[in-house]
Design a protein around this motif. Sequence first.
Motif, short mmCIF file in Angstrom:
data_model
loop_
_atom_site.label_atom_id
_atom_site.label_comp_id
_atom_site.label_asym_id
_atom_site.label_seq_id
_atom_site.Cartn_x
_atom_site.Cartn_y
_atom_site.Cartn_z
N ILE A 60 16.08 -42.38 -1.29
CA ILE A 60 17.32 -41.70 -1.66
C ILE A 60 17.44 -41.47 -3.17
O ILE A 60 17.97 -40.47 -3.60
N ARG A 61 16.91 -42.38 -3.96
CA ARG A 61 16.98 -42.19 -5.40
C ARG A 61 16.18 -40.97 -5.84
O ARG A 61 16.53 -40.30 -6.79
N LEU A 62 15.10 -40.69 -5.15
CA LEU A 62 14.30 -39.51 -5.48
C LEU A 62 15.04 -38.22 -5.18
O LEU A 62 14.90 -37.25 -5.91
N VAL A 63 15.85 -38.21 -4.14
CA VAL A 63 16.64 -37.02 -3.81
C VAL A 63 17.56 -36.67 -4.96
O VAL A 63 17.77 -35.50 -5.28
N ALA A 64 18.12 -37.67 -5.60
CA ALA A 64 19.03 -37.42 -6.71
C ALA A 64 18.33 -36.73 -7.87
O ALA A 64 18.98 -36.13 -8.72
N LEU A 65 17.01 -36.77 -7.92
CA LEU A 65 16.27 -36.12 -9.00
C LEU A 65 16.12 -34.62 -8.80
O LEU A 65 15.85 -33.90 -9.75
N CYS A 66 16.28 -34.14 -7.59
CA CYS A 66 16.05 -32.72 -7.33
C CYS A 66 16.91 -31.79 -8.19
O CYS A 66 16.36 -30.92 -8.87
N PRO A 67 18.22 -31.91 -8.18
CA PRO A 67 19.02 -30.97 -8.99
C PRO A 67 18.67 -30.99 -10.47
O PRO A 67 18.45 -29.92 -11.06
N PRO A 68 18.56 -32.17 -11.12
CA PRO A 68 18.20 -32.13 -12.54
C PRO A 68 16.82 -31.52 -12.79
O PRO A 68 16.62 -30.81 -13.78
N LEU A 69 15.87 -31.79 -11.90
CA LEU A 69 14.54 -31.21 -12.07
C LEU A 69 14.56 -29.70 -11.93
O LEU A 69 13.84 -28.99 -12.64
N ARG A 70 15.38 -29.18 -11.03
CA ARG A 70 15.51 -27.72 -10.88
C ARG A 70 16.02 -27.11 -12.19
O ARG A 70 15.49 -26.11 -12.67
N TYR A 71 17.05 -27.73 -12.74
CA TYR A 71 17.63 -27.22 -13.98
C TYR A 71 16.65 -27.36 -15.14
O TYR A 71 16.51 -26.44 -15.95
N MET A 72 15.97 -28.49 -15.22
CA MET A 72 15.00 -28.68 -16.30
C MET A 72 13.88 -27.65 -16.22
O MET A 72 13.47 -27.08 -17.24
N ALA A 73 13.39 -27.39 -15.02
CA ALA A 73 12.31 -26.41 -14.86
C ALA A 73 12.76 -25.04 -15.34
O ALA A 73 12.05 -24.36 -16.09
N ALA A 74 13.94 -24.62 -14.92
CA ALA A 74 14.45 -23.30 -15.32
C ALA A 74 14.73 -23.23 -16.81
O ALA A 74 14.34 -22.26 -17.48
N LEU A 75 15.40 -24.22 -17.35
CA LEU A 75 15.75 -24.20 -18.77
C LEU A 75 14.51 -24.26 -19.66
O LEU A 75 14.43 -23.53 -20.66
N ASP A 76 13.54 -25.09 -19.28
CA ASP A 76 12.31 -25.14 -20.07
C ASP A 76 11.54 -23.83 -19.99
O ASP A 76 10.99 -23.36 -20.99
N ALA A 77 11.50 -23.22 -18.82
CA ALA A 77 10.80 -21.94 -18.67
C ALA A 77 11.45 -20.86 -19.53
O ALA A 77 10.76 -20.12 -20.23
N VAL A 78 12.76 -20.79 -19.49
CA VAL A 78 13.48 -19.78 -20.29
C VAL A 78 13.28 -20.04 -21.78
O VAL A 78 13.17 -19.11 -22.57
N ALA A 79 13.20 -21.31 -22.17
CA ALA A 79 12.99 -21.66 -23.58
C ALA A 79 11.54 -21.45 -24.02
O ALA A 79 11.22 -21.58 -25.19
N GLY A 80 10.66 -21.13 -23.06
CA GLY A 80 9.26 -20.89 -23.40
C GLY A 80 8.39 -22.13 -23.38
O GLY A 80 7.23 -22.09 -23.76
N ASP A 81 8.94 -23.25 -22.92
CA ASP A 81 8.17 -24.49 -22.83
C ASP A 81 7.52 -24.58 -21.45
O ASP A 81 7.94 -25.32 -20.58
N THR A 82 6.47 -23.81 -21.29
CA THR A 82 5.80 -23.70 -20.00
C THR A 82 5.25 -25.05 -19.52
O THR A 82 5.36 -25.38 -18.35
N LYS A 83 4.70 -25.82 -20.41
CA LYS A 83 4.11 -27.10 -20.04
C LYS A 83 5.17 -28.04 -19.45
O LYS A 83 4.96 -28.64 -18.39
N SER A 84 6.29 -28.15 -20.10
CA SER A 84 7.37 -29.01 -19.60
C SER A 84 7.95 -28.47 -18.30
O SER A 84 8.25 -29.22 -17.38
N ALA A 85 8.11 -27.16 -18.22
CA ALA A 85 8.63 -26.54 -16.99
C ALA A 85 7.71 -26.84 -15.82
O ALA A 85 8.19 -27.20 -14.73
N MET A 86 6.42 -26.73 -16.03
CA MET A 86 5.48 -26.98 -14.95
C MET A 86 5.43 -28.46 -14.54
O MET A 86 5.21 -28.77 -13.39
#
Length: 81
Positions: free
Chosen positions: A11-37
Amino acid sequence: MECELVRHDEIRLVALCPPLRYMAALDAVAGDTKSAMRSVEKLRKLEPDFSLKKMVEDEEYPVAGLRRAGILSKDKLTDMT
């Protein structure tokens, strides 16, 4: 969504999904491909069919805040696989 369908002891891993989605998108938009991936790979362990393209194109995907903020850019997010 796979994230909602995990075993009780994960269950603790499920809680990580929303923040990871946001981090992936925000890093991608910021041009930080490595972190987004890195975020994308973590998400794929919890949600095997996850992709940035799916997040952008699937209106039912749970990222309403990113949509409202205008952050989901097809140009910046769907190029990354």
